[in-house]
Design a protein around this motif. Structure first.
Motif, PDB file in Angstrom:
ATOM      1  N   ALA A  74       1.725   1.532  17.755  1.00 55.19           N
ATOM      2  CA  ALA A  74       2.183   2.540  18.710  1.00 55.19           C
ATOM      3  C   ALA A  74       1.897   3.949  18.229  1.00 55.19           C
ATOM      4  N   ASP A  75       1.931   4.187  16.917  1.00 58.46           N
ATOM      5  CA  ASP A  75       1.694   5.525  16.372  1.00 58.46           C
ATOM      6  C   ASP A  75       1.067   5.391  15.004  1.00 58.46           C
ATOM      7  N   ILE A  76      -0.239   5.579  14.925  1.00 61.77           N
ATOM      8  CA  ILE A  76      -0.966   5.360  13.677  1.00 61.77           C
ATOM      9  C   ILE A  76      -0.631   6.419  12.633  1.00 61.77           C
ATOM     10  N   ARG A  77       0.004   7.521  13.056  1.00 61.17           N
ATOM     11  CA  ARG A  77       0.385   8.579  12.117  1.00 61.17           C
ATOM     12  C   ARG A  77       1.691   8.267  11.389  1.00 61.17           C
ATOM     13  N   ASN A  78       2.464   7.337  11.916  1.00 61.34           N
ATOM     14  CA  ASN A  78       3.751   6.988  11.332  1.00 61.34           C
ATOM     15  C   ASN A  78       3.529   6.289   9.986  1.00 61.34           C
ATOM     16  N   PRO A  79       4.189   6.756   8.912  1.00 64.50           N
ATOM     17  CA  PRO A  79       3.999   6.111   7.605  1.00 64.50           C
ATOM     18  C   PRO A  79       4.312   4.616   7.628  1.00 64.50           C
ATOM     19  N   PHE A  80       5.282   4.202   8.443  1.00 63.76           N
ATOM     20  CA  PHE A  80       5.571   2.775   8.551  1.00 63.76           C
ATOM     21  C   PHE A  80       4.359   2.024   9.096  1.00 63.76           C
ATOM     22  N   SER A  81       3.686   2.597  10.097  1.00 70.09           N
ATOM     23  CA  SER A  81       2.503   1.954  10.667  1.00 70.09           C
ATOM     24  C   SER A  81       1.422   1.777   9.615  1.00 70.09           C
ATOM     25  N   VAL A  82       1.219   2.806   8.790  1.00 73.46           N
ATOM     26  CA  VAL A  82       0.199   2.732   7.734  1.00 73.46           C
ATOM     27  C   VAL A  82       0.549   1.625   6.744  1.00 73.46           C
ATOM     28  N   MET A  85       0.149  -1.853   8.385  1.00 70.33           N
ATOM     29  CA  MET A  85      -1.272  -2.182   8.551  1.00 70.33           C
ATOM     30  C   MET A  85      -1.852  -2.696   7.246  1.00 70.33           C
ATOM     31  N   HIS A  86      -1.474  -2.072   6.140  1.00 68.55           N
ATOM     32  CA  HIS A  86      -1.967  -2.518   4.837  1.00 68.55           C
ATOM     33  C   HIS A  86      -1.500  -3.938   4.548  1.00 68.55           C
ATOM     34  N   GLY A  87      -0.236  -4.225   4.876  1.00 67.08           N
ATOM     35  CA  GLY A  87       0.278  -5.577   4.660  1.00 67.08           C
ATOM     36  C   GLY A  87      -0.455  -6.615   5.486  1.00 67.08           C
ATOM     37  N   VAL A  88      -0.722  -6.297   6.754  1.00 62.17           N
ATOM     38  CA  VAL A  88      -1.448  -7.231   7.633  1.00 62.17           C
ATOM     39  C   VAL A  88      -2.877  -7.407   7.154  1.00 62.17           C
ATOM     40  N   GLU A  89      -3.528  -6.288   6.744  1.00 65.18           N
ATOM     41  CA  GLU A  89      -4.923  -6.377   6.301  1.00 65.18           C
ATOM     42  C   GLU A  89      -5.056  -7.231   5.051  1.00 65.18           C
ATOM     43  N   GLN A  90      -4.119  -7.078   4.114  1.00 69.16           N
ATOM     44  CA  GLN A  90      -4.173  -7.897   2.901  1.00 69.16           C
ATOM     45  C   GLN A  90      -4.024  -9.377   3.226  1.00 69.16           C
ATOM     46  N   ALA A  91      -3.108  -9.687   4.137  1.00 66.46           N
ATOM     47  CA  ALA A  91      -2.908 -11.080   4.526  1.00 66.46           C
ATOM     48  C   ALA A  91      -4.144 -11.632   5.223  1.00 66.46           C
ATOM     49  N   CYS A  92      -4.778 -10.829   6.063  1.00 57.74           N
ATOM     50  CA  CYS A  92      -6.010 -11.261   6.737  1.00 57.74           C
ATOM     51  C   CYS A  92      -7.114 -11.527   5.730  1.00 57.74           C
ATOM     52  N   ARG A  93      -7.261 -10.624   4.775  1.00 67.05           N
ATOM     53  CA  ARG A  93      -8.327 -10.773   3.789  1.00 67.05           C
ATOM     54  C   ARG A  93      -8.163 -12.064   2.996  1.00 67.05           C
ATOM     55  N   GLN A  94      -6.922 -12.368   2.615  1.00 66.40           N
ATOM     56  CA  GLN A  94      -6.660 -13.594   1.860  1.00 66.40           C
ATOM     57  C   GLN A  94      -6.965 -14.838   2.684  1.00 66.40           C
ATOM     58  N   ALA A  95      -6.850 -14.718   4.012  1.00 67.12           N
ATOM     59  CA  ALA A  95      -7.120 -15.853   4.897  1.00 67.12           C
ATOM     60  C   ALA A  95      -8.576 -15.895   5.354  1.00 67.12           C
ATOM     61  N   GLY A  96      -9.413 -14.986   4.860  1.00 66.46           N
ATOM     62  CA  GLY A  96     -10.812 -14.957   5.263  1.00 66.46           C
ATOM     63  C   GLY A  96     -11.026 -14.366   6.642  1.00 66.46           C
ATOM     64  N   LEU A  97     -10.109 -13.523   7.093  1.00 63.91           N
ATOM     65  CA  LEU A  97     -10.194 -12.901   8.410  1.00 63.91           C
ATOM     66  C   LEU A  97     -10.424 -11.403   8.266  1.00 63.91           C
ATOM     67  N   ASP A 152       8.140  -5.417  14.798  1.00 67.00           N
ATOM     68  CA  ASP A 152       9.176  -4.383  14.858  1.00 67.00           C
ATOM     69  C   ASP A 152       9.583  -4.039  16.287  1.00 67.00           C
ATOM     70  N   ARG A 153       9.347  -4.937  17.212  1.00 75.02           N
ATOM     71  CA  ARG A 153       9.688  -4.698  18.613  1.00 75.02           C
ATOM     72  C   ARG A 153      10.090  -6.027  19.257  1.00 75.02           C
ATOM     73  N   SER A 154      10.969  -5.935  20.263  1.00 66.54           N
ATOM     74  CA  SER A 154      11.274  -7.068  21.130  1.00 66.54           C
ATOM     75  C   SER A 154      11.016  -6.619  22.557  1.00 66.54           C
ATOM     76  N   LEU A 155      10.356  -7.468  23.348  1.00 63.61           N
ATOM     77  CA  LEU A 155      10.087  -7.174  24.754  1.00 63.61           C
ATOM     78  C   LEU A 155      10.557  -8.357  25.586  1.00 63.61           C
ATOM     79  N   ALA A 156      11.483  -8.089  26.500  1.00 63.99           N
ATOM     80  CA  ALA A 156      12.089  -9.175  27.271  1.00 63.99           C
ATOM     81  C   ALA A 156      11.071  -9.940  28.099  1.00 63.99           C
ATOM     82  N   ASP A 157      10.004  -9.275  28.547  1.00 64.86           N
ATOM     83  CA  ASP A 157       9.036  -9.910  29.439  1.00 64.86           C
ATOM     84  C   ASP A 157       7.878 -10.565  28.687  1.00 64.86           C
ATOM     85  N   VAL A 158       7.871 -10.474  27.362  1.00 67.96           N
ATOM     86  CA  VAL A 158       6.775 -11.044  26.561  1.00 67.96           C
ATOM     87  C   VAL A 158       7.347 -12.127  25.657  1.00 67.96           C
TER      88      VAL A 158
END
Length: 361
Positions: A74-82, A85-97, A152-158
């Motif tokens: 939602a906001d790439i400038r937010n330190p939490f987003s950064v 993203m690093h956590g997801v990228e590391q997990a992807c790399r370990q899985a060959g993605l 980090d989000r819940s959406l009732a319709d998703v």
């Protein structure tokens, strides 16, 4: 003689390994278990010698597995987003993605366009930190069978898996720490919660603790750019504390930064007036006397998101799952104990934990 100024091709790898082009393609398309161990070793050796890198986009365009995971924040400038993203990228790399990231800038139309873009690349799964409002595009993706995780989000319709912080545990941990340090009156400050379920959850938990008599506290919902109102609210809160030591709990890192700036500008002494924030930021241990924080385990959250995607890709359809993680407390001088008001607390840590529960579909 091969010109190594250009990328090596899959055909060159096949020739050097002494195998067919189809075998090399199988190795890089997730079918390597169909090859013998010796053949896999020859392919790896040839690819390493030639500096070969597979092209995920080309695989996707040919109709095979793309090896791509999409991520929309939602906001790439937010330190939490950064951090996440690093956590997801590391997990992807370990899985060959490979990870492809887009930013919606908290705009629903941008979110729709970026989702369409990510879908066009034949992504194998999607991690979404949504804008927080109703999204037909997200609902359609979830219903289509595309593995989808809400971060980090819940959406009732998703109807999708969710991963994120245990917000109730975070608020409870913060309140317990502040009371142990001798603070008797608390103020919880958050940005408007309407667009973020995590903000709503933290505000609701704090209000619940106030209602059940667990603490004496107030809440302030404010746009951080409104400095005049923020300064006035701080002055009223400090004046109303009386003999009780006042402390402020910030709902996220952006609020913590804004409050630190205003308190220093107004001459409030950190520690005498407690300050604590959810989310660890790099500067929190640099500013005197240090800011006490609850850090989200972004590495574990990112790993859980990718694990959910992989499980959805191969497993049977089941009810959405929700995985939550407790934060880690790092105590610093901004929440020093009442007995030693001039001392700076040594950093200490409380280890994080996780739990998983099922939500209704």
């Amino acid at each position: 003689m091969n010109d190594r100024r250009r990328p090596a091709t899959i055909l060159e790898v096949a020739r050097q390994a002494g195998v067919s082009k189809t075998s090399v393609s199988r190795y890089y398309s997730g079918e390597r278990e169909r090859l013998s161990g010796a053949m896999r070793e020859r392919i790896v050796a040839a690819a390493t010698a030639l500096g070969y890198q597979p092209n995920p986009m080309a695989r996707g365009l040919k109709g095979g597995p793309s090896g791509l995971v999409g991520m929309l924040v939602a906001d790439i400038r937010n330190p939490f987003s950064v951090a996440i993203m690093h956590g997801v990228e590391q997990a992807c790399r370990q899985a060959g993605l490979s990870l492809m990231v887009c930013n919606s800038d908290n705009d629903l139309e941008q979110e729709r366009q970026q989702l369409a873009l990510l879908s066009s690349y034949r992504i194998e799964g999607l991690v979404v930190n949504a804008t927080g409002r109703h999204s037909d595009a997200l609902a359609q993706l979830a219903d289509s069978g595309t593995p989808l995780v809400l971060l980090d989000r819940s959406l009732a319709d998703v109807h999708a898996d969710e991963v994120g912080l245990d917000n109730d545990a975070a608020i409870d941990m913060a309140i317990a720490h502040l009371r142990e340090q001798g603070y008797g009156r608390l103020l919880f400050i958050t940005e408007p919660p309407a667009q973020a379920s995590s903000r709503q959850a933290r505000l609701e938990r704090f209000n619940q603790r106030c209602r059940d008599g667990s603490l004496s506290g107030d809440t302030l919902v404010i746009e951080l750019g409104d400095r005049q109102r923020l300064d006035q609210a701080l002055a009223r809160f400090v004046d109303s504390a009386g003999d009780s030591r006042p402390a402020i709990l910030c709902a996220n890192g952006q609020v913590t930064l804004a409050l630190t700036r205003r308190m220093k500008a107004l001459g409030y002494l950190l520690g005498e007036i407690g300050l604590m924030g959810i989310d660890e930021l790099e500067w929190c241990d640099l500013t005197e006397p240090g800011i006490t924080t609850l850090a989200q385990p972004t590495g574990a959250i990112g790993q859980a998101a990718v694990d959910c995607l992989r499980a959805r890709a191969v497993g049977p359809r089941q009810a959405p799952q929700r995985a939550t993680f407790a934060p880690t407390l790092t105590a610093r001088g901004s929440t020093q104990p009442a007995a030693t008001p001039s001392a700076t607390a040594e950093p200490s840590s409380v280890s994080s934990s996780s739990s998983t529960s099922e939500t209704s579909s």
